[in-house]
Design a protein around this motif. Structure first.
Motif, short mmCIF file in Angstrom:
data_model
loop_
_atom_site.label_atom_id
_atom_site.label_comp_id
_atom_site.label_asym_id
_atom_site.label_seq_id
_atom_site.Cartn_x
_atom_site.Cartn_y
_atom_site.Cartn_z
N MET A 118 0.84 -1.20 0.00
CA MET A 118 0.00 0.00 0.00
C MET A 118 0.88 1.24 0.00
SD MET A 118 -3.21 -0.76 2.53
CE MET A 118 -4.42 -2.02 2.14
N PRO A 119 0.43 2.33 -0.62
CA PRO A 119 1.19 3.59 -0.62
C PRO A 119 1.30 4.15 0.78
CG PRO A 119 -0.53 3.59 -2.29
CD PRO A 119 -0.79 2.42 -1.41
N ASP A 120 2.34 4.96 1.01
CA ASP A 120 2.54 5.58 2.31
C ASP A 120 1.89 6.95 2.32
OD1 ASP A 120 4.10 3.45 3.21
OD2 ASP A 120 5.88 4.29 2.23
N PRO A 121 1.05 7.28 3.37
CA PRO A 121 0.50 8.62 3.48
C PRO A 121 1.60 9.65 3.61
CG PRO A 121 -0.63 7.08 4.95
CD PRO A 121 0.58 6.36 4.41
N VAL A 122 1.32 10.88 3.17
CA VAL A 122 2.33 11.94 3.16
C VAL A 122 1.99 12.96 4.23
CG1 VAL A 122 3.33 13.81 1.79
CG2 VAL A 122 2.81 11.62 0.71
N ASP A 123 2.97 13.36 5.00
CA ASP A 123 2.81 14.42 5.98
C ASP A 123 2.56 15.73 5.22
OD1 ASP A 123 3.06 16.42 7.91
OD2 ASP A 123 4.62 15.34 9.01
N THR A 124 1.45 16.42 5.55
CA THR A 124 1.06 17.63 4.81
C THR A 124 2.13 18.70 4.89
OG1 THR A 124 -0.12 18.38 6.79
CG2 THR A 124 -1.40 17.24 5.09
N LEU A 125 2.96 18.69 5.94
CA LEU A 125 4.00 19.70 6.06
C LEU A 125 5.17 19.44 5.12
CD1 LEU A 125 4.13 20.09 9.96
CD2 LEU A 125 2.96 21.55 8.30
N LYS A 126 5.23 18.22 4.57
CA LYS A 126 6.36 17.87 3.71
C LYS A 126 5.96 17.74 2.24
CE LYS A 126 8.67 15.30 7.41
NZ LYS A 126 9.23 13.99 7.82
N VAL A 127 4.71 18.06 1.90
CA VAL A 127 4.23 17.92 0.54
C VAL A 127 5.04 18.77 -0.43
CG1 VAL A 127 2.29 18.37 -1.01
CG2 VAL A 127 1.89 17.26 1.18
N CYS B 147 -6.17 9.82 -3.33
CA CYS B 147 -7.24 8.84 -3.47
C CYS B 147 -8.49 9.50 -4.03
CB CYS B 147 -7.55 8.20 -2.11
SG CYS B 147 -8.93 7.03 -2.15
N HIS B 148 -9.14 8.86 -5.00
CA HIS B 148 -10.34 9.43 -5.62
C HIS B 148 -11.54 9.41 -4.68
CE1 HIS B 148 -8.51 9.75 -9.59
NE2 HIS B 148 -8.02 8.54 -9.42
N GLU B 149 -11.50 8.55 -3.65
CA GLU B 149 -12.65 8.38 -2.77
C GLU B 149 -12.54 9.22 -1.49
OE1 GLU B 149 -15.47 6.53 -3.39
OE2 GLU B 149 -14.61 6.48 -5.39
N CYS B 150 -11.37 9.16 -0.82
CA CYS B 150 -11.26 9.85 0.48
C CYS B 150 -10.25 10.99 0.47
CB CYS B 150 -10.89 8.85 1.58
SG CYS B 150 -9.23 8.13 1.41
N ASP B 151 -9.61 11.26 -0.70
CA ASP B 151 -8.68 12.38 -0.88
C ASP B 151 -7.40 12.27 -0.05
OD1 ASP B 151 -10.32 13.71 -2.73
OD2 ASP B 151 -11.50 14.61 -1.12
N LEU B 152 -7.06 11.08 0.42
CA LEU B 152 -5.81 10.91 1.15
C LEU B 152 -4.65 11.12 0.19
CD1 LEU B 152 -4.30 10.05 3.75
CD2 LEU B 152 -4.39 7.70 2.88
N LEU B 153 -3.69 11.96 0.59
CA LEU B 153 -2.52 12.22 -0.22
C LEU B 153 -1.40 11.26 0.19
CD1 LEU B 153 -1.52 14.18 -2.44
CD2 LEU B 153 -0.54 15.58 -0.61
N MET B 154 -0.80 10.61 -0.80
CA MET B 154 0.21 9.59 -0.48
C MET B 154 1.29 9.57 -1.55
SD MET B 154 -2.44 6.53 -1.31
CE MET B 154 -3.84 7.64 -1.09
N ARG B 155 2.36 8.88 -1.22
CA ARG B 155 3.42 8.68 -2.20
C ARG B 155 3.00 7.63 -3.22
NH1 ARG B 155 6.04 9.27 2.70
NH2 ARG B 155 7.55 10.98 2.81
N LYS B 156 3.31 7.89 -4.48
CA LYS B 156 2.97 6.94 -5.54
C LYS B 156 3.90 5.74 -5.46
CE LYS B 156 1.98 8.63 -9.54
NZ LYS B 156 2.12 9.24 -10.89
N CYS C 138 -5.73 2.28 -1.41
CA CYS C 138 -5.65 3.35 -0.41
C CYS C 138 -5.58 2.72 0.98
CB CYS C 138 -6.86 4.27 -0.54
SG CYS C 138 -6.92 5.56 0.73
N PRO C 139 -4.61 3.13 1.81
CA PRO C 139 -4.51 2.55 3.15
C PRO C 139 -5.64 2.98 4.08
CG PRO C 139 -2.89 4.29 2.86
CD PRO C 139 -3.52 4.06 1.51
N ARG C 140 -6.37 4.04 3.71
CA ARG C 140 -7.43 4.52 4.60
C ARG C 140 -8.79 3.93 4.26
NH1 ARG C 140 -7.65 10.81 5.77
NH2 ARG C 140 -8.32 11.01 3.60
N CYS C 141 -9.16 3.92 2.96
CA CYS C 141 -10.51 3.45 2.59
C CYS C 141 -10.51 2.16 1.79
CB CYS C 141 -11.26 4.54 1.83
SG CYS C 141 -10.59 4.88 0.19
N GLY C 142 -9.33 1.71 1.34
CA GLY C 142 -9.26 0.46 0.60
C GLY C 142 -9.58 0.57 -0.87
N TYR C 143 -9.80 1.78 -1.39
CA TYR C 143 -10.12 1.98 -2.80
C TYR C 143 -8.92 1.59 -3.67
CZ TYR C 143 -11.32 4.49 -7.11
OH TYR C 143 -11.57 4.83 -8.41
#
Length: 219
Positions: A1-10, A21-30, A41-46
Motif C-alpha cells: 500500500m502507498p505511504d500517506p504523506v505528511d502535509t508539512l512535507k508535501v 485517493c479518488h474516494e477519500c482524498d488521502l494524499l500519499m506517495r505513488k 488506499c490505506p485509509r478506505c481500501g479503494y
C-alpha cells in the motif's frame, strides 16, 4: 500500500511522486508496482490503480470482439412478440425508429445516442488509442481521443437499455407469446465485454503509454 504523506512535507516532494485517493482524498506517495500488483488506499481500501499483464493485447482483443458484436446486438431481433395473431420482431434500431415515427423525436435521439451512437464512438476511440500505442504512432491524437473517451464514459448506457428490455419482457410475458432472439444474446454479450474492457484497460498504464513513459504498458 502507498505511504500517506505528511502535509508539512508535501512541498518537498515532486508532484509526479504524489497520488490522491479518488474516494477519500488521502494524499500519499505513488508506489512502484510490479506486473500483476495493484495499489490500494490505506485509509478506505479503494483501488488506486493496477499494473496488469499484456494490457494492450488483451484490450485490443476485447475492443475487436465488442465491435463484432455491435451490429448483431443492435440490428438482430431482441424478441419476437405474438399478440392476437400479430407477430412483430423488435430490435434496438427498430425501437429508435418507432419512437421517431410516433412523434417522440427527442426521446428517439436520446435512446439512439445512449444505446447506439455513444457506445460505438467509445469503442472507436478505444481502438484508435490502443492502435496508437501498439504501433507507436499519433500519440498526441491518442491522448485527445482518450480524453474524449473519458468524457463519454457516463453517457453510454447499455445497462439501462438492457434493464428496460428485461422490464418489458416481464410485463409482456403474461399477455403475449414471447420468443427471445439472438439479438438479446449479442446485446448482453456486448455489455459484458465492455464491462470486462473497463477492468482490463488500466487507465494508469494507458496514460503512461500515451505519455511515452511505458511504450508497452505492461506487455
Amino acid at each position: 500500500m502507498p505511504d500517506p504523506v505528511d502535509t508539512l512535507k508535501v512541498s518537498d516532494l515532486p508532484l509526479d511522486d504524489l497520488l490522491a485517493c479518488h474516494e477519500c482524498d488521502l494524499l500519499m506517495r505513488k508506489p512502484a508496482l510490479a506486473h500483476g500488483e495493484k495499489a490500494q488506499c490505506p485509509r478506505c481500501g479503494y483501488e488506486l490503480y493496477a499494473h496488469r499483464y499484456n494490457v494492450i493485447e488483451r484490450s485490443l482483443a476485447l475492443v475487436l470482439a465488442a465491435l463484432l458484436l455491435y451490429v448483431p446486438a443492435n440490428f438482430l431481433p431482441i424478441m419476437q412478440l405474438n399478440l392476437l395473431g400479430l407477430t412483430s420482431e423488435d430490435t434496438v434500431w427498430s425501437g429508435v425508429v418507432a419512437l421517431f415515427n410516433t412523434g417522440m423525436q427527442g426521446v428517439a435521439v436520446v435512446v439512439f445516442l445512449c444505446s447506439m451512437g455513444i457506445p460505438l464512438v467509445k469503442l472507436l476511440c478505444q481502438l484508435a488509442v490502443l492502435l496508437s500505442i501498439r504501433w507507436n504512432i499519433g500519440r498526441n491524437y491518442g491522448l485527445l481521443l482518450y480524453r474524449i473517451y473519458h468524457h463519454l464514459r457516463d453517457w453510454g448506457m447499455l445497462e439501462v437499455y438492457l434493464m428496460g428490455v428485461l422490464v418489458a419482457i416481464v410485463k409482456l410475458v403474461d399477455i403475449a407469446s414471447l420468443t427471445l432472439g439472438l439479438g438479446l444474446v449479442c446485446f448482453i454479450s456486448l455489455l459484458m465485454v465492455q464491462i470486462l474492457l473497463e477492468v482490463v484497460m488500466s487507465p494508469h498504464q494507458i496514460w503512461q503509454a500515451l505519455s511515452g513513459e511505458d511504450v508497452h504498458a505492461g506487455d
